[in-house]
Design a protein around this motif. Structure first.
Motif, PDB file in Angstrom:
ATOM      1  N   HIS A   1       8.115 -39.083 -18.434  1.00 56.62           N
ATOM      2  CA  HIS A   1       7.010 -39.830 -19.021  1.00 56.62           C
ATOM      3  C   HIS A   1       5.704 -39.097 -18.748  1.00 56.62           C
ATOM      4  O   HIS A   1       5.455 -38.634 -17.633  1.00 56.62           O
ATOM      5  N   ASP A   2       4.898 -38.934 -19.791  1.00 58.53           N
ATOM      6  CA  ASP A   2       3.611 -38.220 -19.735  1.00 58.53           C
ATOM      7  C   ASP A   2       3.770 -36.708 -19.621  1.00 58.53           C
ATOM      8  O   ASP A   2       2.785 -35.997 -19.364  1.00 58.53           O
ATOM      9  N   ALA A   3       4.985 -36.195 -19.796  1.00 56.71           N
ATOM     10  CA  ALA A   3       5.190 -34.749 -19.805  1.00 56.71           C
ATOM     11  C   ALA A   3       4.842 -34.192 -21.191  1.00 56.71           C
ATOM     12  O   ALA A   3       4.568 -34.937 -22.131  1.00 56.71           O
ATOM     13  N   VAL A   4       4.868 -32.877 -21.309  1.00 54.90           N
ATOM     14  CA  VAL A   4       4.623 -32.190 -22.584  1.00 54.90           C
ATOM     15  C   VAL A   4       5.968 -31.772 -23.166  1.00 54.90           C
ATOM     16  O   VAL A   4       6.723 -31.031 -22.534  1.00 54.90           O
ATOM     17  N   ALA A   5       6.266 -32.263 -24.348  1.00 48.35           N
ATOM     18  CA  ALA A   5       7.502 -31.895 -25.040  1.00 48.35           C
ATOM     19  C   ALA A   5       7.194 -30.871 -26.126  1.00 48.35           C
ATOM     20  O   ALA A   5       6.081 -30.826 -26.657  1.00 48.35           O
ATOM     21  N   VAL A   6       8.188 -30.075 -26.460  1.00 51.32           N
ATOM     22  CA  VAL A   6       8.051 -29.154 -27.590  1.00 51.32           C
ATOM     23  C   VAL A   6       9.246 -29.353 -28.511  1.00 51.32           C
ATOM     24  O   VAL A   6      10.382 -29.488 -28.057  1.00 51.32           O
ATOM     25  N   CYS A   7       8.971 -29.414 -29.807  1.00 48.14           N
ATOM     26  CA  CYS A   7       9.997 -29.576 -30.839  1.00 48.14           C
ATOM     27  C   CYS A   7       9.858 -28.437 -31.835  1.00 48.14           C
ATOM     28  O   CYS A   7       8.775 -27.876 -32.003  1.00 48.14           O
TER      29      CYS A   7
ATOM     30  N   GLN B   1       2.034 -35.298 -24.754  1.00 46.87           N
ATOM     31  CA  GLN B   1       1.772 -34.408 -25.890  1.00 46.87           C
ATOM     32  C   GLN B   1       3.094 -33.906 -26.451  1.00 46.87           C
ATOM     33  O   GLN B   1       4.042 -33.672 -25.694  1.00 46.87           O
ATOM     34  N   VAL B   2       3.160 -33.780 -27.758  1.00 45.70           N
ATOM     35  CA  VAL B   2       4.311 -33.168 -28.416  1.00 45.70           C
ATOM     36  C   VAL B   2       3.811 -31.956 -29.189  1.00 45.70           C
ATOM     37  O   VAL B   2       2.973 -32.077 -30.080  1.00 45.70           O
TER      38      VAL B   2
ATOM     39  N   ASP C   1       7.211 -28.860 -21.019  1.00 48.08           N
ATOM     40  CA  ASP C   1       8.072 -29.290 -19.920  1.00 48.08           C
ATOM     41  C   ASP C   1       9.518 -29.537 -20.327  1.00 48.08           C
ATOM     42  O   ASP C   1      10.426 -29.414 -19.501  1.00 48.08           O
ATOM     43  N   ILE C   2       9.735 -29.909 -21.595  1.00 48.27           N
ATOM     44  CA  ILE C   2      11.076 -30.305 -22.020  1.00 48.27           C
ATOM     45  C   ILE C   2      11.230 -30.070 -23.514  1.00 48.27           C
ATOM     46  O   ILE C   2      10.261 -30.170 -24.274  1.00 48.27           O
TER      47      ILE C   2
ATOM     48  N   GLY D   1       7.904 -49.329 -33.115  1.00 45.36           N
ATOM     49  CA  GLY D   1       6.554 -49.044 -32.644  1.00 45.36           C
ATOM     50  C   GLY D   1       6.362 -47.713 -31.970  1.00 45.36           C
ATOM     51  O   GLY D   1       5.315 -47.455 -31.388  1.00 45.36           O
ATOM     52  N   LEU D   2       7.383 -46.829 -32.047  1.00 45.80           N
ATOM     53  CA  LEU D   2       7.229 -45.518 -31.436  1.00 45.80           C
ATOM     54  C   LEU D   2       6.349 -44.663 -32.342  1.00 45.80           C
ATOM     55  O   LEU D   2       6.748 -44.299 -33.436  1.00 45.80           O
ATOM     56  N   ALA D   3       5.170 -44.343 -31.889  1.00 54.00           N
ATOM     57  CA  ALA D   3       4.212 -43.572 -32.698  1.00 54.00           C
ATOM     58  C   ALA D   3       4.494 -42.091 -32.547  1.00 54.00           C
ATOM     59  O   ALA D   3       5.628 -41.651 -32.653  1.00 54.00           O
ATOM     60  N   ASP D   4       3.479 -41.297 -32.303  1.00 55.78           N
ATOM     61  CA  ASP D   4       3.663 -39.852 -32.149  1.00 55.78           C
ATOM     62  C   ASP D   4       3.958 -39.456 -30.717  1.00 55.78           C
ATOM     63  O   ASP D   4       3.770 -38.306 -30.330  1.00 55.78           O
ATOM     64  N   TRP D   5       4.341 -40.442 -29.893  1.00 52.73           N
ATOM     65  CA  TRP D   5       4.743 -40.259 -28.505  1.00 52.73           C
ATOM     66  C   TRP D   5       3.522 -40.006 -27.626  1.00 52.73           C
ATOM     67  O   TRP D   5       3.617 -39.608 -26.508  1.00 52.73           O
TER      68      TRP D   5
END
Length: 268
Positions: A108-114, A142-143, A162-163, A264-268
């Motif tokens: 939670h609150d980490a930075v993800a990359v897609c 952040q994504v 981070d993930i 309700g999941l927005a842009d994370w």
């Protein structure tokens, strides 16, 4: 007539052997005008919608949304890779090997990359995985978007994120090609199983040719029909079989994405 298998980083020599065997099987079945070589499309969305497309590979989310009613699904390969079962697959959750967090809720609150927003394995699978963990419509701080699974792995390894969720087949193949990157990464789990990357053909492909495609793919993936060269090729590509599927098998991709938005999941 156009044919391509653009989605996975297969060893090119193995891919050429496989295509030669599949082409010969299709020719024997009476399919004419087959290209000598597989194409290497740059604009995938344009490529997938070509009227002369005999065979290509797409992603489950676009097939259930952008391409719905515009292409026909042929089926999906089986892969001998952790995270796959028959024609289904999942995404592996990758973090840095020295990361102290070892479970998804801890990120939670980490930075993800897609890789990109229309990717089932890199974006929507991860979005579904964190949906129940989100707070006020968000989970990650952040994504970021990398443009490719290979680049996502590099960004996590380099500390730029981070993930990441990588298609488990892509991750397996990339590990062999990018050992310096993957030796710095660790897996902390897998996302939910989904239908594997769909093989597709043009909407105008006849029912007879569609049946010939499915038969040829099935025969080429059966051990008893393989020459030593084809067996070695499929082994290098981790392909162990093929299942005929259709567009309805991929509706779950769009449905889960819609449910995440409704929840309700927005842009994370």
């Amino acid at each position: 007539m156009i044919c391509a298998l653009p989605m996975y980083p297969f060893p090119q020599d193995s891919l050429r052997v496989f295509w030669a065997a599949l082409r010969a099987s299709l020719q024997q079945a009476g399919v004419d005008g087959l290209p000598q070589k597989l194409s290497q499309p740059e604009d995938l969305l344009e490529h997938w919608q070509r009227g002369d497309l005999l065979l290509s590979q797409s992603c489950g989310y676009p097939v259930s949304t952008l391409l719905s009613g515009k292409v026909q699904v042929v089926g999906a390969f089986h892969f001998d890779v952790l995270g796959c079962r028959l024609s289904a697959y999942s995404s592996v959750l990758l973090v840095r090997k020295d990361e102290q967090r070892t479970s998804l809720p801890e990120f939670h609150d980490a930075v993800a990359v897609c890789n990109e927003r229309h990717s089932q394995s890199g974006f929507h699978a991860l979005r579904t995985a964190v949906a129940s963990l989100a707070r006020d419509g968000r989970f990650f701080s952040q994504v970021r978007f990398s443009g490719a699974h290979r680049r996502s792995a590099q960004m996590v390894a380099n500390g730029e994120a981070d993930i990441a969720a990588l298609d488990c087949v892509s991750a397996f193949l990339l590990r062999q090609q990018e050992p310096a990157v993957f030796e710095r990464l660790a897996a902390i789990g897998f996302t939910a199983s989904m239908p594997g990357l769909p093989l597709i053909t043009a909407l105008g492909t006849s029912a007879a040719v569609l049946a010939q495609l499915r038969q040829a793919l099935s025969e080429c993936c059966q051990a008893q029909n393989q020459t030593p060269a084809l067996h070695a090729s499929l082994d290098a590509m981790c392909i162990t079989g093929f299942s005929a599927l259709d567009e309805s098998d991929y509706r779950i991709c769009a449905a889960r994405a819609e449910q995440n938005t409704k929840d309700g999941l927005a842009d994370w």
